[in-house]
Design an enzyme around this catalytic site. Sequence first.
Site, PDB file in Angstrom:
ATOM      1  N   ARG A   1      48.144  35.176  26.367  1.00 40.14           N
ATOM      2  CA  ARG A   1      47.771  36.562  26.019  1.00 40.14           C
ATOM      3  C   ARG A   1      48.227  37.480  27.129  1.00 40.14           C
ATOM      4  NH1 ARG A   1      43.727  37.194  29.867  1.00 40.14           N
ATOM      5  NH2 ARG A   1      42.615  35.294  30.370  1.00 40.14           N
TER       6      ARG A   1
ATOM      7  N   PHE B   1      38.707  18.989  43.740  1.00 40.68           N
ATOM      8  CA  PHE B   1      38.531  20.343  44.264  1.00 40.68           C
ATOM      9  C   PHE B   1      39.534  20.573  45.390  1.00 40.68           C
ATOM     10  CE2 PHE B   1      36.413  23.198  47.391  1.00 40.68           C
ATOM     11  CZ  PHE B   1      36.418  24.345  46.615  1.00 40.68           C
ATOM     12  N   ILE B   2      40.329  21.597  45.257  1.00 43.66           N
ATOM     13  CA  ILE B   2      41.288  21.909  46.313  1.00 43.66           C
ATOM     14  C   ILE B   2      40.644  22.906  47.265  1.00 43.66           C
ATOM     15  CG2 ILE B   2      43.603  22.835  46.782  1.00 43.66           C
ATOM     16  CD1 ILE B   2      44.555  21.372  44.532  1.00 43.66           C
TER      17      ILE B   2
ATOM     18  N   VAL C   1      44.606  40.855  32.360  1.00 42.00           N
ATOM     19  CA  VAL C   1      44.017  42.051  32.950  1.00 42.00           C
ATOM     20  C   VAL C   1      44.996  42.672  33.951  1.00 42.00           C
ATOM     21  CG1 VAL C   1      42.128  42.908  34.397  1.00 42.00           C
ATOM     22  CG2 VAL C   1      41.664  41.146  32.664  1.00 42.00           C
TER      23      VAL C   1
ATOM     24  N   GLU D   1      46.352  26.211  34.273  1.00 40.24           N
ATOM     25  CA  GLU D   1      46.168  26.566  32.859  1.00 40.24           C
ATOM     26  C   GLU D   1      47.192  27.607  32.454  1.00 40.24           C
ATOM     27  OE1 GLU D   1      43.021  28.954  31.375  1.00 40.24           O
ATOM     28  OE2 GLU D   1      42.807  30.150  33.188  1.00 40.24           O
TER      29      GLU D   1
ATOM     30  N   GLY E   1      37.633  33.425  32.233  1.00 43.16           N
ATOM     31  CA  GLY E   1      36.900  34.433  32.985  1.00 43.16           C
ATOM     32  C   GLY E   1      36.078  33.849  34.129  1.00 43.16           C
TER      33      GLY E   1
ATOM     34  N   LYS F   1      38.799  36.936  39.196  1.00 44.89           N
ATOM     35  CA  LYS F   1      39.672  37.788  40.014  1.00 44.89           C
ATOM     36  C   LYS F   1      39.078  39.163  40.286  1.00 44.89           C
ATOM     37  CE  LYS F   1      43.270  35.380  37.578  1.00 44.89           C
ATOM     38  NZ  LYS F   1      44.018  35.383  36.304  1.00 44.89           N
TER      39      LYS F   1
ATOM     40  N   ARG G   1      40.112  45.838  40.749  1.00 46.59           N
ATOM     41  CA  ARG G   1      39.287  45.976  39.550  1.00 46.59           C
ATOM     42  C   ARG G   1      38.035  46.754  39.941  1.00 46.59           C
ATOM     43  NH1 ARG G   1      39.362  40.404  35.943  1.00 46.59           N
ATOM     44  NH2 ARG G   1      41.518  39.798  36.373  1.00 46.59           N
TER      45      ARG G   1
HETATM   46  P1  ADP Z   1      42.770  37.440  33.434  1.00 51.22           P
HETATM   47  O1  ADP Z   1      42.835  35.971  33.080  1.00 51.22           O
HETATM   48  O2  ADP Z   1      43.441  38.321  32.472  1.00 51.22           O
HETATM   49  O3  ADP Z   1      43.105  37.684  34.837  1.00 51.22           O
HETATM   50  P2  ADP Z   1      39.868  37.312  33.345  1.00 51.22           P
HETATM   51  O4  ADP Z   1      39.844  35.866  33.639  1.00 51.22           O
HETATM   52  O5  ADP Z   1      39.111  38.255  34.193  1.00 51.22           O
HETATM   53  O6  ADP Z   1      41.298  37.920  33.299  1.00 51.22           O
HETATM   54  O7  ADP Z   1      39.426  37.490  31.828  1.00 51.22           O
HETATM   55  C1  ADP Z   1      39.492  38.740  31.214  1.00 51.22           C
HETATM   56  C2  ADP Z   1      38.396  38.881  30.195  1.00 51.22           C
HETATM   57  O8  ADP Z   1      38.569  37.943  29.164  1.00 51.22           O
HETATM   58  C3  ADP Z   1      37.007  38.649  30.749  1.00 51.22           C
HETATM   59  O9  ADP Z   1      36.120  39.531  30.107  1.00 51.22           O
HETATM   60  C4  ADP Z   1      36.711  37.225  30.356  1.00 51.22           C
HETATM   61  O10 ADP Z   1      35.331  37.015  30.227  1.00 51.22           O
HETATM   62  C5  ADP Z   1      37.429  37.107  29.044  1.00 51.22           C
HETATM   63  N1  ADP Z   1      37.910  35.750  28.786  1.00 51.22           N
HETATM   64  C6  ADP Z   1      38.909  35.115  29.437  1.00 51.22           C
HETATM   65  N2  ADP Z   1      39.113  33.884  28.935  1.00 51.22           N
HETATM   66  C7  ADP Z   1      38.215  33.722  27.936  1.00 51.22           C
HETATM   67  C8  ADP Z   1      37.909  32.660  27.026  1.00 51.22           C
HETATM   68  N3  ADP Z   1      38.544  31.495  27.031  1.00 51.22           N
HETATM   69  N4  ADP Z   1      36.907  32.869  26.131  1.00 51.22           N
HETATM   70  C9  ADP Z   1      36.241  34.035  26.116  1.00 51.22           C
HETATM   71  N5  ADP Z   1      36.491  35.066  26.932  1.00 51.22           N
HETATM   72  C10 ADP Z   1      37.454  34.924  27.839  1.00 51.22           C
HETATM   73  P1  ADP Z   2      39.478  30.247  33.986  1.00 52.98           P
HETATM   74  O1  ADP Z   2      39.903  29.637  32.682  1.00 52.98           O
HETATM   75  O2  ADP Z   2      38.039  30.604  34.020  1.00 52.98           O
HETATM   76  O3  ADP Z   2      40.405  31.312  34.400  1.00 52.98           O
HETATM   77  P2  ADP Z   2      40.793  28.465  35.897  1.00 52.98           P
HETATM   78  O4  ADP Z   2      40.995  27.038  35.561  1.00 52.98           O
HETATM   79  O5  ADP Z   2      41.958  29.359  35.758  1.00 52.98           O
HETATM   80  O6  ADP Z   2      39.583  29.030  35.025  1.00 52.98           O
HETATM   81  O7  ADP Z   2      40.207  28.575  37.352  1.00 52.98           O
HETATM   82  C1  ADP Z   2      39.684  29.802  37.837  1.00 52.98           C
HETATM   83  C2  ADP Z   2      39.614  29.754  39.347  1.00 52.98           C
HETATM   84  O8  ADP Z   2      38.737  28.707  39.778  1.00 52.98           O
HETATM   85  C3  ADP Z   2      40.935  29.449  40.042  1.00 52.98           C
HETATM   86  O9  ADP Z   2      41.737  30.595  40.203  1.00 52.98           O
HETATM   87  C4  ADP Z   2      40.445  28.888  41.368  1.00 52.98           C
HETATM   88  O10 ADP Z   2      40.060  29.891  42.260  1.00 52.98           O
HETATM   89  C5  ADP Z   2      39.225  28.093  40.950  1.00 52.98           C
HETATM   90  N1  ADP Z   2      39.605  26.696  40.660  1.00 52.98           N
HETATM   91  C6  ADP Z   2      39.864  26.163  39.450  1.00 52.98           C
HETATM   92  N2  ADP Z   2      40.186  24.851  39.541  1.00 52.98           N
HETATM   93  C7  ADP Z   2      40.130  24.532  40.855  1.00 52.98           C
HETATM   94  C8  ADP Z   2      40.327  23.332  41.614  1.00 52.98           C
HETATM   95  N3  ADP Z   2      40.642  22.183  41.027  1.00 52.98           N
HETATM   96  N4  ADP Z   2      40.166  23.400  42.967  1.00 52.98           N
HETATM   97  C9  ADP Z   2      39.808  24.552  43.570  1.00 52.98           C
HETATM   98  N5  ADP Z   2      39.616  25.708  42.925  1.00 52.98           N
HETATM   99  C10 ADP Z   2      39.752  25.718  41.572  1.00 52.98           C
HETATM  100 MG    MG Z   3      42.398  31.133  34.827  1.00 57.21          MG
END
Ligand code: ADP
Ligand code: ADP
Ligand code: MG
Length: 454
Positions: free
Chosen positions: A292, A202-203, A295, A288, A164, A237, A338
């Site tokens: 599941r 960081f990209i 959204v 990652e 999230g 997102k 959203r």
């Molecule tokens: P998606 O990955 O489906 O695009 P989000 O990143 O917005 O959506 O996550 C959807 C919901 O799930 C949010 O309420 C977020 O806080 C929760 N969530 C996502 N990943 C985790 C996690 N690893 N642990 C707890 N809550 C999570």
């Molecule tokens: P979450 O588990 O909270 O969904 P993600 O690893 O998917 O976390 O990263 C969420 C967002 O953070 C990515 O969609 C991107 O916008 C930003 N992000 C994550 N890692 C990087 C990175 N190494 N460089 C730049 N942006 C990043």
């Molecule tokens: Mg993610």
Amino acid sequence: MKNKILIANRGEIAVRIIRAAKELGYETVAVYSTADQQSLHVKLADEAICIGGSHSKDSYLNMNNILSAAISTGCNAIHPGYGFLAENSEFVEMVERCNIAFIGPSSKSISLIGDKAAARTFAKAIGIPIIEGSEGILNDAQEGLKIAKRIGYPVMIKASSGGGGRGISIVRSDEEFLSSFERTSLEAETSFGDASLYIERFIESPKHIEIQIIADSKGNYVHLFERDCSMQRRNQKMIEEAPSTILNDILRRKICMAAIKLAKSIHYVNAGTLEFLVDSKGNFYFIEMNTRIQVEHPVTEAITGLDLVKEQIKIAYGKELSFKQRDVKVNGHAIECRINAEDAMHGFTPTPGKITNILFPGGMGVRIDTHIYPGYEVPPFYDSLLAKLVVHAPTRREAIKKMRIALEQFVIEGISTNIEYQYLIMHNPDFIKGQYDTGFIARFNTLVEAETNE
Ligand code: ADP
Ligand code: ADP
Ligand code: MG
């Protein structure tokens, strides 16, 4: 015996799952916290059971209460939705031991790939590009500092159990490193119950491109193409669309093949999403896997015509996928906004409270997934998502037009929302040209703030 599904979630996704189960002719059991007594999922399910207090840890994260509810109502499957326990391998293992079908992957798959640092190592081992960073989780801050020096700033410190958009920080110098490390570790511990961190370079200004995959227990693997989720605020997102404007057929094929390769290599079953960042040169990196339903799944449903939640349920009951890769065709363009209970024009502060009146938009190609209704009180305890507004049209231009009209005709009274903010983005020239990256909203906010302060 009739199939009966317990939905271990709330809000719009609980409603979405109840509808899919009903279409399949299955019975449904809703669970709810004391704060959600008046929630729509409680009213729409065949049965509903209160599982605890308002705070998630007492109810939607209370594994024993959820399992007791499933057993006492005679459910033979549990759908976890997203968030809460959806990616908790301990919970999934408990479900498996009770001989209840988990509508998602096995606990083994989740422990293998659900940990973000471990997923990187795994992807690298099978030749899928990842962002330069730490090998696995960091033992301590000093180790992190050494790696940051080696790969060069800025770097991202990320929680291995994160989700999230939380538990992520950008670090720009040695001086900032130690304090950022401590802060992020603490945030990870309080949000996810796991303080483990890892590092990535960081990209700058990447695109977030993710691939939806689906697999049955008979070994069939299909990808449903990409979603572009680059429109983000604080790594979370806000708007998603499919197809992406930045992929050509070659790059699209490469990323989709990488996604299938990874899913196959862990014998993944059910729906899943592989997330990638794509840099300005067209290099892509796996970040990652979400094990599941996501959204933004309706965007993919719109362009493929497939019902992902119904497919998830059928797979969990042992059925084979009803389509092959060659049957999946992309049709038109879809966009999701959203709609959140937050005051987007004033710092995005959350706005729980009573919704006094609602007018929903509609018409051809307009879909709303929501749990709100006139008189509904938005509780302050959970995430701020009120509704997902999804449009589908033959072209991107037409989809944008349709979204503008839908947002214009969407009225929520009683609380502030981000509808107007989404409407502004739909008119932004860069968005219209498809030229935006994950840094768009941060830049856009400065413009909006300047205007609202005038
Ligand atoms: P998606 O990955 O489906 O695009 P989000 O990143 O917005 O959506 O996550 C959807 C919901 O799930 C949010 O309420 C977020 O806080 C929760 N969530 C996502 N990943 C985790 C996690 N690893 N642990 C707890 N809550 C999570
Ligand atoms: P979450 O588990 O909270 O969904 P993600 O690893 O998917 O976390 O990263 C969420 C967002 O953070 C990515 O969609 C991107 O916008 C930003 N992000 C994550 N890692 C990087 C990175 N190494 N460089 C730049 N942006 C990043
Ligand atoms: Mg993610």
